[in-house]
Write an enzyme that holds these catalytic residues in place. Structure first.
Site, PDB file in Angstrom:
ATOM      1  CD  GLU A 107     102.439   4.632  16.553  1.00 28.50           C
ATOM      2  OE1 GLU A 107     102.921   5.676  17.024  1.00 28.50           O
ATOM      3  OE2 GLU A 107     102.394   3.567  17.175  1.00 28.50           O
ATOM      4  CD  GLU A 163     100.452   5.094  21.214  1.00 26.97           C
ATOM      5  OE1 GLU A 163     101.092   4.384  22.018  1.00 26.97           O
ATOM      6  OE2 GLU A 163     100.020   4.660  20.140  1.00 26.97           O
TER       7      GLU A 163
END
Length: 808
Positions: A479, A403
């Site tokens: 995720e 991220e």
């Protein structure tokens, strides 16, 4: 530390350190007075000792994870070490470490998660004389988005080698061609010479697990003064035993080095022969068959023990995950300890090894994050991570980040390409992924194209659209889900909410942060998209820090992590911080395992709700389930046919307000005390059942160890569950009795816990309250002391029967 060194042996350097917090000016000097410093053995995490305090950020667990501290160790090397090469290895140092030997700076390393090795030969005093190694650590506040720990929290090692030896992490083994009949093995080896010109003979033996030699290679080399040489060898193994998740078999490659007919080094390299493939339309393949990745993200902390790299704590964590059906772990969001990788090798767990949570661009609230060191250190840290873990067969892919904010930048692809290229340079046998979260930018600006496996965080309901737009991409759910729940807690009615006044979260498994969704949505989209190789749920275990949904952003998108104090640990796990299973553990088990099982929730103690409707939810992998309430059937339901309507809110799909899940069953039941029982059927035959009784008054405290024998090595652990029960042996689900533990014999209390995510009770004490019926005691053996360990407890008005362990 032993005075006799076997050739090629590394010895633990953990014992006999001195520790002090504070700047301690002059502590790098050998003559510094440290007599009053605290004595301890490594690994050591000073932050877990607390205290919990609101002045520390709850995002980091409300613990003192920053400051300056020193570790010092006095050591004498035997005379046999004269004219040898001496090095020290730190498997991790949190963080901003500076290492001194006899007052001289040896090296510095800011990244706390990477192992590093220093040649300290030039700094040592003559063999037989005292040496002092000093380590200064200076972790900063707001350096991570979770609890990082602090200190020399991983193992340390000392090696005394001949001047000619195999370089530390100096081998690279891979298997380019694998079949059941034959495997091609490629081994590259780097030999170092720290002395004069010399000739050496090198013998490489490949040994089976039983010690049988199946291949022998010999080589002669000439080494120039103060030089290193890399050489390769390729050979065949006939009828290889393949490393697999169901058969984690490893060979041992033993490299022996002789100089002037004298054995001077022996170096071991693990060899797992296995074949991995990634297919655009059919996911991940291992040894010729498709394997769905049933993965979890795991933070590095070990709950009440903090960040210390305890082999047994990590093993227990992985064992619990395997029971849930897990076959893969993502090391979120940093390089793992060597112990985790070694255990994954031996237990048959696939690893995605991740490097960074941040590149050049800072993340909100992480003002002292890795971005400050990225430009100077990323290449060495990244290369070291790959080199240190590339020989382990459990590692199936790398991740260069999670991220990162570069994914939304116009030129972010350039840095993504650079990092991927570095990883390929060090290991051409594995692919690279990245946890991309900022859809659609990274799929449009070239970022995703620099990643071998397009990893998406929380984008299950977009898998089909992404596949249509990019049909040649390899795809993975890096995720997923992020449901939050608290073990033993049930709120009515079943609804998705942002926060609850209790600071706990219902265990009906429907509450998620705004970016996330229930596990059922991931199951559904993986079923529909076999090109996606699987998922890594967030998370397998609760972890310290990030107490979501408490704390965090307000409506102005600012961070106020202490606004819901004392909430200080996450609620993401399928298992709580102490290793106690939540209901969600069984939801994943129902999808990821084949042994017939059935699970029912909630508990059946609702004295204030007599006559009211209680939702009874069931997770099972069987065909049908029948619910009985006080012996009376409430009817059978069929998995995949009868559905449960779950409340949802999706970031990229504002129209969808619910999901009809075929992965659960539910009955609405009028509550009356007694019992509920679920019976699971396959083809009309009973295959599993579970009953929950209404518990009576708390009567006894039952102590149950996970292991009754532990090793007297000073590190081994036994985890003892303390459960409050009624006189009939039913757990009392709302019990919060105060428990005082006592341990005598060759063991000590290592920590206590109970899974409570919103308490400031310390971990390093001998007492704990039960949290929804349970508490945890962790005991650690005393080094070199054997015999019976007697464990007892006191809790007012409860009967307790002591238990005995054996340390040997």
């Amino acid at each position: 530390m032993n005075n006799v060194w076997a050739v090629g042996e590394k010895q633990s350097f953990n014992a006999g350190w001195l520790f002090a917090k504070g700047k301690n000016l002059g502590a790098d000097s050998a003559s510094f007075s440290d007599e009053k410093w605290r004595q301890l053995d490594l690994p050591h995490d000073w932050a877990i000792e607390g205290p919990f305090d609101k002045k520390y950020s709850a995002r980091n667990g409300g613990l003192p994870v920053f400051g300056v501290a020193w570790y010092r160790k006095h050591f004498i090397l035997p005379k046999s070490s004269a004219n040898k090469n001496v090095s020290v290895t730190f498997d991790g140092a949190m963080s901003n470490s500076s290492v001194y030997v006899n007052g001289k700076l040896v090296g510095e390393r800011p990244f706390g998660y990477i192992a590093f090795n220093y040649d300290i030969t030039p700094y040592l005093n003559e063999a037989g004389h005292d040496n002092v190694i000093a380590v200064r650590l200076a972790p900063q506040n707001y350096s991570a988005r979770w609890y990082p720990g602090a200190g020399l929290y991983r193992n340390t090692w000392l090696e005394v080698n001949d001047q000619v030896h195999v370089k530390k992490w100096g081998t690279f083994v891979n298997t380019p061609i694998v079949s059941e009949e034959q495997a091609t093995v490629r081994l590259d080896t780097i030999i170092e010479n720290h002395g004069r010109d010399t000739s050496v003979s090198i013998t490489t033996e490949v040994k089976q697990a039983d010690g049988k030699v199946v291949k022998t290679l010999n080589r002669q080399l000439y080494l120039g003064k103060n030089s290193s040489t890399k050489f390769g060898a390729e050979f065949l193994i006939e009828s290889p035993i393949l490393w697999d998740i169901n058969n984690p078999y490893r060979y041992d490659i033993v490299t022996s080095v002789k100089r002037e007919d004298k054995l001077v080094d022996v170096y071991h390299t693990p060899l797992g022969i296995r074949n991995i493939e990634f297919k655009v339309d059919d996911g991940f393949w291992l040894n010729g068959r498709r394997v769905q990745i049933q993965g979890v993200c795991l933070h590095h902390d070990n709950g009440p023990l903090g960040a210390i790299a305890s082999t047994r704590a990590i093993e227990r964590k992985l064992q619990i995950m395997q029971e849930m059906g897990v076959n893969s772990v993502r090391t979120s969001h940093n390089p793992p300890s060597p112990e985790l990788v070694e255990l994954a090798d031996k237990m048959g767990i696939l690893l995605q090894v991740e490097a960074f949570d941040m590149w050049q661009l800072e993340k909100p609230t992480v003002t002292n994050g890795y971005h400050k060191d990225f430009d100077q250190w990323h290449e060495q840290d990244l290369r070291d991570m790959v080199i240190q873990n590339r020989n382990n067969p459990s590692v199936i892919m790398w991740s260069n980040g999670n991220e990162v904010h570069e994914q939304k930048e116009k030129d972010g692809w350039k840095l993504a390409k650079r990092l991927t290229d570095i990883m390929h340079e060090e290991d051409h046998t594995r692919l690279v992924t990245h946890g991309m979260s900022m859809y659609p930018e990274p799929t449009q600006n070239g970022f995703a194209e620099q990643i071998d496996i397009a990893g998406f965080n929380y984008k299950a309901y977009l898998y089909s659209d992404i596949k249509k737009k990019h049909p040649n991409w390899l795809m993975l759910g890096t995720e997923t889900s992020s449901v939050v729940s608290t073990r033993g807690v049930y709120h009515f009615p079943i609804e998705k909410y942002r926060k609850h006044p209790s600071k706990y979260v219902t265990s009906y498994d429907v509450v998620t942060p705004p970016w996330a969704y229930v596990p059922d949505i991931e199951f559904d989209n993986l079923d529909k998209n076999p090109n996606v190789m699987g998922e890594y749920i967030w998370t397998g275990f609760d972890y310290i820090g990030e107490p979501t949904p408490y704390g965090g952003r307000d409506h102005g998108h600012k961070f106020y992590w202490n606004q819901d104090w004392p909430a200080r640990s996450s609620s993401f796990g399928a298992v709580d911080l102490s290793g106690f299973k939540k209901d969600r553990f069984y939801l994943y088990q129902s999808q990821w395992t084949t042994e017939p099982m059935v699970h029912v929730l909630p508990h059946w103690n609702w004295h204030k709700k007599v006559g009211q409707t209680i939702p009874v939810m069931v997770y099972s992998n069987a065909e049908q389930v029948e619910l009985f309430v006080n012996g009376k059937s409430a009817g059978r339901k069929t998995m995949g046919v009868d559905t449960v309507r779950l409340p949802v809110s999706l970031k990229y799909d504002k129209q969808t307000k619910h999901f009809d899940s075929p992965y659960r069953l539910m009955w609405n039941v009028e509550y009356q005390p007694g019992d509920i029982k679920v019976v699971a059927y396959n083809q009309g035959k009973v295959v599993a059942s579970k009953q929950v009784n209404t518990a009576g008054k708390a009567y006894q405290l039952v102590l149950t160890p996970d292991r009754t024998e532990i090793s007297a090595d000073g590190y081994d652990l036994s985890y003892i569950t303390a459960e409050v029960q009624d006189k009939d042996g039913n757990m009392v689900p709302d019990a919060d009795n105060h428990i005082q533990f006592k341990v005598s014999g060759p063991a000590v209390i290592a920590a206590v816990g109970n899974g409570d995510s919103a308490t400031t009770a310390p971990f390093n004490v001998d007492y704990r309250r039960a949290f929804y019926g349970k508490a945890l005691l962790i005991v650690k053996s005393k080094k070199g002391q054997t015999g019976q360990v007697k464990i007892s407890a006191y809790s007012e008005n409860l009967d307790v029967q002591p238990i005995t362990l054996i340390s040997n």
